[in-house]
Motif scaffolding. Structure first.
Motif, PDB file in Angstrom:
ATOM      1  N   MET A   1       0.849  -1.199   0.000  1.00  0.00           N
ATOM      2  CA  MET A   1       0.000   0.000   0.000  1.00  0.00           C
ATOM      3  C   MET A   1       0.885   1.249   0.000  1.00  0.00           C
ATOM      4  N   GLU A   2       0.627   2.178  -0.922  1.00  0.00           N
ATOM      5  CA  GLU A   2       1.423   3.386  -1.009  1.00  0.00           C
ATOM      6  C   GLU A   2       1.228   4.258   0.223  1.00  0.00           C
ATOM      7  N   ARG A   3       2.303   4.991   0.537  1.00  0.00           N
ATOM      8  CA  ARG A   3       2.323   5.799   1.753  1.00  0.00           C
ATOM      9  C   ARG A   3       1.159   6.788   1.820  1.00  0.00           C
ATOM     10  N   LEU A   4       0.839   7.450   0.710  1.00  0.00           N
ATOM     11  CA  LEU A   4      -0.208   8.465   0.701  1.00  0.00           C
ATOM     12  C   LEU A   4      -1.381   8.048  -0.182  1.00  0.00           C
ATOM     13  N   SER A   5      -1.689   6.766  -0.204  1.00  0.00           N
ATOM     14  CA  SER A   5      -2.753   6.259  -1.065  1.00  0.00           C
ATOM     15  C   SER A   5      -4.123   6.678  -0.551  1.00  0.00           C
ATOM     16  N   SER A   6      -5.137   6.557  -1.413  1.00  0.00           N
ATOM     17  CA  SER A   6      -6.508   6.886  -1.012  1.00  0.00           C
ATOM     18  C   SER A   6      -6.994   5.940   0.079  1.00  0.00           C
ATOM     19  N   GLU A   7      -6.487   4.692   0.066  1.00  0.00           N
ATOM     20  CA  GLU A   7      -6.875   3.741   1.107  1.00  0.00           C
ATOM     21  C   GLU A   7      -6.351   4.198   2.468  1.00  0.00           C
ATOM     22  N   VAL A   8      -5.092   4.674   2.497  1.00  0.00           N
ATOM     23  CA  VAL A   8      -4.513   5.180   3.746  1.00  0.00           C
ATOM     24  C   VAL A   8      -5.280   6.411   4.212  1.00  0.00           C
ATOM     25  N   LEU A   9      -5.577   7.316   3.279  1.00  0.00           N
ATOM     26  CA  LEU A   9      -6.326   8.525   3.605  1.00  0.00           C
ATOM     27  C   LEU A   9      -7.679   8.182   4.223  1.00  0.00           C
ATOM     28  N   GLY A  10      -8.434   7.302   3.562  1.00  0.00           N
ATOM     29  CA  GLY A  10      -9.754   6.939   4.055  1.00  0.00           C
ATOM     30  C   GLY A  10      -9.716   6.278   5.417  1.00  0.00           C
ATOM     31  N   SER A  11      -8.714   5.430   5.623  1.00  0.00           N
ATOM     32  CA  SER A  11      -8.593   4.741   6.905  1.00  0.00           C
ATOM     33  C   SER A  11      -8.286   5.718   8.038  1.00  0.00           C
ATOM     34  N   ILE A  12      -7.397   6.680   7.777  1.00  0.00           N
ATOM     35  CA  ILE A  12      -7.065   7.671   8.802  1.00  0.00           C
ATOM     36  C   ILE A  12      -8.274   8.555   9.103  1.00  0.00           C
ATOM     37  N   ILE A  13      -9.019   8.930   8.077  1.00  0.00           N
ATOM     38  CA  ILE A  13     -10.211   9.748   8.286  1.00  0.00           C
ATOM     39  C   ILE A  13     -11.220   9.016   9.172  1.00  0.00           C
ATOM     40  N   GLY A  14     -11.386   7.724   8.941  1.00  0.00           N
ATOM     41  CA  GLY A  14     -12.273   6.937   9.792  1.00  0.00           C
ATOM     42  C   GLY A  14     -11.835   6.965  11.245  1.00  0.00           C
ATOM     43  N   ASP A  15     -10.515   6.857  11.470  1.00  0.00           N
ATOM     44  CA  ASP A  15      -9.984   6.920  12.836  1.00  0.00           C
ATOM     45  C   ASP A  15     -10.211   8.303  13.453  1.00  0.00           C
ATOM     46  N   ILE A  16     -10.095   9.343  12.625  1.00  0.00           N
ATOM     47  CA  ILE A  16     -10.327  10.710  13.120  1.00  0.00           C
ATOM     48  C   ILE A  16     -11.748  10.847  13.655  1.00  0.00           C
ATOM     49  N   MET A  30      -2.399  10.665  15.286  1.00  0.00           N
ATOM     50  CA  MET A  30      -1.177  11.423  15.008  1.00  0.00           C
ATOM     51  C   MET A  30      -0.030  10.501  14.606  1.00  0.00           C
ATOM     52  N   THR A  31       0.019   9.322  15.213  1.00  0.00           N
ATOM     53  CA  THR A  31       1.050   8.344  14.851  1.00  0.00           C
ATOM     54  C   THR A  31       0.852   7.874  13.413  1.00  0.00           C
ATOM     55  N   ARG A  32      -0.384   7.642  13.023  1.00  0.00           N
ATOM     56  CA  ARG A  32      -0.665   7.184  11.663  1.00  0.00           C
ATOM     57  C   ARG A  32      -0.316   8.264  10.635  1.00  0.00           C
ATOM     58  N   ILE A  33      -0.604   9.518  10.964  1.00  0.00           N
ATOM     59  CA  ILE A  33      -0.258  10.618  10.059  1.00  0.00           C
ATOM     60  C   ILE A  33       1.260  10.737   9.944  1.00  0.00           C
ATOM     61  N   THR A  34       1.954  10.559  11.060  1.00  0.00           N
ATOM     62  CA  THR A  34       3.420  10.604  11.054  1.00  0.00           C
ATOM     63  C   THR A  34       3.992   9.545  10.120  1.00  0.00           C
ATOM     64  N   THR A  35       3.442   8.345  10.190  1.00  0.00           N
ATOM     65  CA  THR A  35       3.912   7.254   9.328  1.00  0.00           C
ATOM     66  C   THR A  35       3.625   7.559   7.864  1.00  0.00           C
ATOM     67  N   ALA A  36       2.415   8.019   7.587  1.00  0.00           N
ATOM     68  CA  ALA A  36       2.044   8.317   6.207  1.00  0.00           C
ATOM     69  C   ALA A  36       2.908   9.435   5.629  1.00  0.00           C
ATOM     70  N   MET A  37       3.259  10.401   6.451  1.00  0.00           N
ATOM     71  CA  MET A  37       4.063  11.541   5.996  1.00  0.00           C
ATOM     72  C   MET A  37       5.562  11.274   6.045  1.00  0.00           C
ATOM     73  N   ASP A  38       5.951  10.096   6.539  1.00  0.00           N
ATOM     74  CA  ASP A  38       7.376   9.790   6.729  1.00  0.00           C
ATOM     75  C   ASP A  38       8.030  10.911   7.526  1.00  0.00           C
ATOM     76  N   ALA A  39       7.384  11.256   8.645  1.00  0.00           N
ATOM     77  CA  ALA A  39       7.818  12.384   9.464  1.00  0.00           C
ATOM     78  C   ALA A  39       8.437  11.910  10.767  1.00  0.00           C
ATOM     79  N   ALA A  40       8.955  12.862  11.547  1.00  0.00           N
ATOM     80  CA  ALA A  40       9.509  12.555  12.864  1.00  0.00           C
ATOM     81  C   ALA A  40       8.391  12.506  13.899  1.00  0.00           C
ATOM     82  N   TYR A  41       7.488  13.468  13.832  1.00  0.00           N
ATOM     83  CA  TYR A  41       6.357  13.474  14.754  1.00  0.00           C
ATOM     84  C   TYR A  41       5.279  14.402  14.210  1.00  0.00           C
TER      85      TYR A  41
END
Length: 378
Positions: A1-16, A30-41
């Protein structure tokens, strides 16, 4: 699954949206957004504009000592923060889109705090701006990561309206938190009016506070069993938001956030639409597809620009033009007050006419007048 795919987006929105009922879930989001963004935090905060008192805040796991140190930096010291705060909602601001890497490296904030932690830049998104609240989400990247891309910013922009809806509805429930075992009982005991609706806007259940509103014929109405608002444009937008909520979390976007449902000249009332998706904590309210929360707190009224962008899918610039023209200003005076040329204003006006189904400036004056609060106070 791609880092910023529509599936990832939809899943995070559901969690929100599940965080409306379970605010402890914000840290996981916030952890899921960090992973999707390949961020530190990633951090999120909703605060009072009057005294900066936090209504809620959450972050993904990171260095707690340094996060406390970060709070010592004032508003102007953090690159990009002021630009995000005074800018438009749902518009991510990446640090390196404002200044070069060399310029960032010369700031005291970068030299004394970011660089020693192995960090590079941040992207700040304002997701709430009402008369008494401001909400910010920030993603900060590691030094060895590439700059924050347009794709990264688009991903955060798509998340922003869902953060706004969930945080504002959650704020309404702070004094009477819904718990997993008592969903429906808690709903009926809430002071906040709540209506559970089907995909077509059919009223499936109204708690006591909402029933009293419906019986009083305002600010929300029941017509042939369908939930309605006083103003036709708002009523249409409300039903469209409920229909979108029934289809999928991600498709709802900015629809149904802070819709002004009060009649002109009446006290302000604002509607927020929460999707109730199968397979989530919110599914306890099924077969309803959406929960419509009504706030009658004056300070909860959205800013006029936000109302117009929600109702007619206007850009922030178009909303500002409509407010000037709708208040009765001429095109030349409107252009002057906005600091734009008359040709630019005419371009905006043509788009506004198309989106609102109007033809003349007089139609826009009537449209703004008919909507009433909070536009009338502008």
């Amino acid at each position: 699954m791609e880092r910023l795919s529509s599936e990832v987006l939809g899943s995070i929105i559901g969690d929100i949206y599940d965080c409306v009922l379970n605010p402890e879930g914000w840290a996981g989001v916030m952890t899921r957004i960090t992973t999707a963004m390949d961020a530190a935090y990633t951090t999120i905060a909703l605060a009072s504009t009057a005294d900066n008192h936090g209504r809620f805040a959450a972050q993904s796991p990171w260095n707690p000592v340094q996060m406390r140190v970060l709070q010592d930096y004032d508003f102007d010291a953090i690159p990009g923060l002021k630009t995000a705060v005074i800018g438009d909602v749902d518009t991510p601001v990446a640090t390196l889109s404002l200044m070069s890497e060399a310029e960032l490296g010369q700031t005291a904030f970068f030299q004394n705090w970011a660089e020693p932690q192995g960090l590079r830049e941040a992207c700040i998104t304002k997701f709430v701006h009402t008369s008494d609240r401001i909400g910010l989400m920030g993603c900060t990247t590691w030094a060895d990561r590439g700059i924050i891309s347009a794709e990264d910013q688009h991903f955060l922009a798509l998340l922003s309206p869902h953060l706004r809806r969930a945080s504002l509805i959650g704020d309404l429930l702070d004094q009477a938190r819904v718990t997993a075992s008592l969903y429906r009982q808690a709903l009926d005991n809430l002071a906040v009016p709540v209506v559970l609706a089907g995909a077509n806007g059919a009223i499936l259940h109204a708690n006591g506070a909402a029933e009293r509103m419906l019986s009083a014929q305002g600010p929300i109405l029941s017509r042939n069993g369908l939930l309605q608002a006083q103003n036709p444009a708002v009523a249409r937008a409300l039903l469209e938001a409920i229909a979108s909520a029934a289809n999928a979390d991600a498709s709802l976007g900015a629809r149904g956030i802070g819709l002004p449902v009060s009649a002109p000249g009446r006290p302000p009332a604002v509607a927020y639409v929460l999707p109730l998706t199968e397979g989530t904590a919110r599914a306890a309210f099924r077969p309803a597809c959406a929960a419509v929360f009504i706030s009658t707190t004056t300070s909860a009224s959205p800013l006029p620009e936000a109302v117009l962008t929600t109702l007619f899918d206007l850009t922030p610039a178009e909303a500002r033009v409509l407010l000037r023209i709708g208040s009765g200003l001429s095109a030349s005076k409107s252009a002057l007050s906005l600091g734009i040329g008359e040709n630019t204003l005419k371009t905006h006006l043509n788009r506004i006419f198309a989106k609102t189904g109007t033809r003349r400036q007089a139609d826009l004056v009537k449209l703004v007048s008919d909507i009433g609060t909070p536009l009338a106070a502008h």
